[in-house]
Scaffold this active site. Structure first.
Site, PDB file in Angstrom:
ATOM      1  N   PHE A  19      -1.818  -4.589  17.024  1.00  0.00           N
ATOM      2  CA  PHE A  19      -0.764  -3.585  16.888  1.00  0.00           C
ATOM      3  C   PHE A  19      -1.364  -2.198  17.000  1.00  0.00           C
ATOM      4  O   PHE A  19      -2.441  -1.951  16.460  1.00  0.00           O
ATOM      5  CB  PHE A  19      -0.076  -3.747  15.522  1.00  0.00           C
ATOM      6  CG  PHE A  19       0.912  -2.660  15.193  1.00  0.00           C
ATOM      7  CD1 PHE A  19       2.180  -2.658  15.741  1.00  0.00           C
ATOM      8  CD2 PHE A  19       0.564  -1.627  14.331  1.00  0.00           C
ATOM      9  CE1 PHE A  19       3.089  -1.650  15.432  1.00  0.00           C
ATOM     10  CE2 PHE A  19       1.467  -0.618  14.023  1.00  0.00           C
ATOM     11  CZ  PHE A  19       2.732  -0.634  14.578  1.00  0.00           C
ATOM     12  N   ARG A  41     -11.244 -11.949  10.256  1.00  0.00           N
ATOM     13  CA  ARG A  41     -11.015 -10.780   9.406  1.00  0.00           C
ATOM     14  C   ARG A  41      -9.898  -9.948  10.033  1.00  0.00           C
ATOM     15  O   ARG A  41      -9.910  -9.681  11.231  1.00  0.00           O
ATOM     16  CB  ARG A  41     -12.273  -9.907   9.295  1.00  0.00           C
ATOM     17  CG  ARG A  41     -13.495 -10.618   8.749  1.00  0.00           C
ATOM     18  CD  ARG A  41     -13.384 -10.795   7.265  1.00  0.00           C
ATOM     19  NE  ARG A  41     -14.641 -11.243   6.697  1.00  0.00           N
ATOM     20  CZ  ARG A  41     -14.735 -12.174   5.776  1.00  0.00           C
ATOM     21  NH1 ARG A  41     -13.654 -12.760   5.301  1.00  0.00           N
ATOM     22  NH2 ARG A  41     -15.909 -12.525   5.293  1.00  0.00           N
ATOM     23  N   GLU A  42      -8.932  -9.532   9.210  1.00  0.00           N
ATOM     24  CA  GLU A  42      -7.889  -8.620   9.665  1.00  0.00           C
ATOM     25  C   GLU A  42      -8.279  -7.225   9.216  1.00  0.00           C
ATOM     26  O   GLU A  42      -8.637  -7.014   8.057  1.00  0.00           O
ATOM     27  CB  GLU A  42      -6.537  -9.022   9.073  1.00  0.00           C
ATOM     28  CG  GLU A  42      -6.068 -10.370   9.586  1.00  0.00           C
ATOM     29  CD  GLU A  42      -4.845 -10.891   8.861  1.00  0.00           C
ATOM     30  OE1 GLU A  42      -4.501 -10.363   7.781  1.00  0.00           O
ATOM     31  OE2 GLU A  42      -4.243 -11.846   9.375  1.00  0.00           O
ATOM     32  N   ARG A  68       7.425   7.144  -2.004  1.00  0.00           N
ATOM     33  CA  ARG A  68       6.479   6.418  -1.159  1.00  0.00           C
ATOM     34  C   ARG A  68       7.104   5.067  -0.806  1.00  0.00           C
ATOM     35  O   ARG A  68       7.204   4.181  -1.653  1.00  0.00           O
ATOM     36  CB  ARG A  68       5.133   6.228  -1.867  1.00  0.00           C
ATOM     37  CG  ARG A  68       4.370   7.522  -2.058  1.00  0.00           C
ATOM     38  CD  ARG A  68       4.005   8.145  -0.735  1.00  0.00           C
ATOM     39  NE  ARG A  68       2.944   9.132  -0.866  1.00  0.00           N
ATOM     40  CZ  ARG A  68       2.367   9.709   0.152  1.00  0.00           C
ATOM     41  NH1 ARG A  68       2.768   9.431   1.393  1.00  0.00           N
ATOM     42  NH2 ARG A  68       1.415  10.588  -0.037  1.00  0.00           N
ATOM     43  N   ALA A  80      -2.003  15.396  -0.250  1.00  0.00           N
ATOM     44  CA  ALA A  80      -2.873  14.601   0.617  1.00  0.00           C
ATOM     45  C   ALA A  80      -2.237  14.448   1.986  1.00  0.00           C
ATOM     46  O   ALA A  80      -1.035  14.661   2.150  1.00  0.00           O
ATOM     47  CB  ALA A  80      -3.112  13.232  -0.002  1.00  0.00           C
ATOM     48  N   GLU A  96      -3.128  20.650   4.706  1.00  0.00           N
ATOM     49  CA  GLU A  96      -2.250  19.839   3.855  1.00  0.00           C
ATOM     50  C   GLU A  96      -1.874  20.576   2.572  1.00  0.00           C
ATOM     51  O   GLU A  96      -0.739  20.499   2.121  1.00  0.00           O
ATOM     52  CB  GLU A  96      -2.897  18.492   3.535  1.00  0.00           C
ATOM     53  CG  GLU A  96      -2.933  17.537   4.700  1.00  0.00           C
ATOM     54  CD  GLU A  96      -1.559  17.035   5.131  1.00  0.00           C
ATOM     55  OE1 GLU A  96      -0.595  17.103   4.342  1.00  0.00           O
ATOM     56  OE2 GLU A  96      -1.450  16.564   6.269  1.00  0.00           O
ATOM     57  N   GLU A 100       2.058  21.192   1.933  1.00  0.00           N
ATOM     58  CA  GLU A 100       2.720  20.463   0.845  1.00  0.00           C
ATOM     59  C   GLU A 100       3.004  21.299  -0.391  1.00  0.00           C
ATOM     60  O   GLU A 100       3.951  21.022  -1.115  1.00  0.00           O
ATOM     61  CB  GLU A 100       1.899  19.229   0.464  1.00  0.00           C
ATOM     62  CG  GLU A 100       1.890  18.181   1.552  1.00  0.00           C
ATOM     63  CD  GLU A 100       1.344  16.839   1.101  1.00  0.00           C
ATOM     64  OE1 GLU A 100       0.950  16.694  -0.077  1.00  0.00           O
ATOM     65  OE2 GLU A 100       1.325  15.926   1.945  1.00  0.00           O
ATOM     66  N   PRO A 118     -11.799  -1.103   1.329  1.00  0.00           N
ATOM     67  CA  PRO A 118     -12.736  -1.638   2.322  1.00  0.00           C
ATOM     68  C   PRO A 118     -12.606  -3.136   2.578  1.00  0.00           C
ATOM     69  O   PRO A 118     -13.206  -3.639   3.523  1.00  0.00           O
ATOM     70  CB  PRO A 118     -14.109  -1.304   1.735  1.00  0.00           C
ATOM     71  CG  PRO A 118     -13.880  -1.158   0.276  1.00  0.00           C
ATOM     72  CD  PRO A 118     -12.484  -0.618   0.129  1.00  0.00           C
ATOM     73  N   GLY A 119     -11.810  -3.837   1.804  1.00  0.00           N
ATOM     74  CA  GLY A 119     -11.592  -5.255   2.056  1.00  0.00           C
ATOM     75  C   GLY A 119     -10.760  -5.520   3.286  1.00  0.00           C
ATOM     76  O   GLY A 119     -10.831  -6.598   3.870  1.00  0.00           O
ATOM     77  N   GLU A 123     -10.259   3.019   6.403  1.00  0.00           N
ATOM     78  CA  GLU A 123      -9.861   4.364   6.002  1.00  0.00           C
ATOM     79  C   GLU A 123     -10.874   4.997   5.045  1.00  0.00           C
ATOM     80  O   GLU A 123     -11.283   4.399   4.062  1.00  0.00           O
ATOM     81  CB  GLU A 123      -8.500   4.355   5.309  1.00  0.00           C
ATOM     82  CG  GLU A 123      -8.073   5.751   4.874  1.00  0.00           C
ATOM     83  CD  GLU A 123      -6.798   5.802   4.061  1.00  0.00           C
ATOM     84  OE1 GLU A 123      -6.269   6.903   3.869  1.00  0.00           O
ATOM     85  OE2 GLU A 123      -6.330   4.733   3.605  1.00  0.00           O
ATOM     86  N   GLU A 144       8.932  14.838   5.419  1.00  0.00           N
ATOM     87  CA  GLU A 144       8.416  14.871   4.044  1.00  0.00           C
ATOM     88  C   GLU A 144       9.390  15.608   3.129  1.00  0.00           C
ATOM     89  O   GLU A 144       9.792  16.728   3.420  1.00  0.00           O
ATOM     90  CB  GLU A 144       7.068  15.604   3.987  1.00  0.00           C
ATOM     91  CG  GLU A 144       5.903  14.838   4.521  1.00  0.00           C
ATOM     92  CD  GLU A 144       4.611  15.615   4.356  1.00  0.00           C
ATOM     93  OE1 GLU A 144       3.645  15.010   3.888  1.00  0.00           O
ATOM     94  OE2 GLU A 144       4.557  16.812   4.700  1.00  0.00           O
TER      95      GLU A 144
END
Length: 179
Positions: A19, A41-42, A68, A80, A96, A100, A118-119, A123, A144
């Site tokens: 994707f 692994r994805e 959110r 953020a 930002e 914001e 990290p699993g 990012e 936003e």
């Protein structure tokens, strides 16, 4: 007997992009484990982000309250946002913050950079402390809807203890900022 670092590496075998989105991409990798087994692994690919702890001249901490969608609730958090292509993290933090909160920072200090999850994601979020703030115009993105609020450090600590402030980037950034 302890493993050496080399014993922990997973060797890439193949990769398939599943994707491509506006914010993230998703791929499925096949890797060989140190024991020779092959597994899938994805991986969520993310361009990176910044988060900022803004502290006013009077010692108030500026937070933003916004809905959110992924968690289905309104969250109180530090300002953020996502890095734009080829954007330096410091520039993104200042952008930002202004968009914001309407504040411009004359002093920006890097707190750290960290992997968010990290699993399954690559990012990295860069955390900053913004001080010597000057009020300007808030300019949120057109999608936003943000409410800016200011709190004392003691109020922040109480909201952390009560669970009102509950997202990881805000918790880490506020703690590193000494709040």
């Amino acid at each position: 007997m302890p493993h050496t670092e080399i014993d922990l590496y997973e060797k890439p075998v193949s990769s398939n992009r599943l994707f491509e989105g506006k914010i993230i991409n998703l791929r499925q990798d096949e890797v060989m484990l140190p024991n020779g087994r092959t597994v899938t692994r994805e991986v969520v690919e993310h361009p990176g982000a910044v988060a900022v702890v803004p502290i006013t001249k009077t010692g108030q901490v500026v937070l933003v309250r916004q809905f959110r969608h992924p968690v289905g609730r309104i969250i109180l958090e530090v300002p953020a946002g996502k890095l734009d292509r080829n954007e330096k993290p410091e520039d993104c933090a200042l952008r930002e913050l202004a968009e914001e909160t309407g504040f411009v920072a004359n002093k920006l200090h890097k707190l750290t950079s960290m992997y968010t999850t990290p699993g399954f994601s690559n990012e990295v979020i860069h955390l900053y402390l913004a001080e010597d703030l000057v009020e300007s115009d808030q300019r949120p993105d057109e999608d936003e809807f943000i409410k800016t609020e200011q709190y004392t450090p003691e109020q922040i600590r109480q909201m952390i203890r009560s669970g009102e402030i509950c997202d990881a980037k805000s918790l880490v950034a506020l703690c590193l900022a000494g709040i």
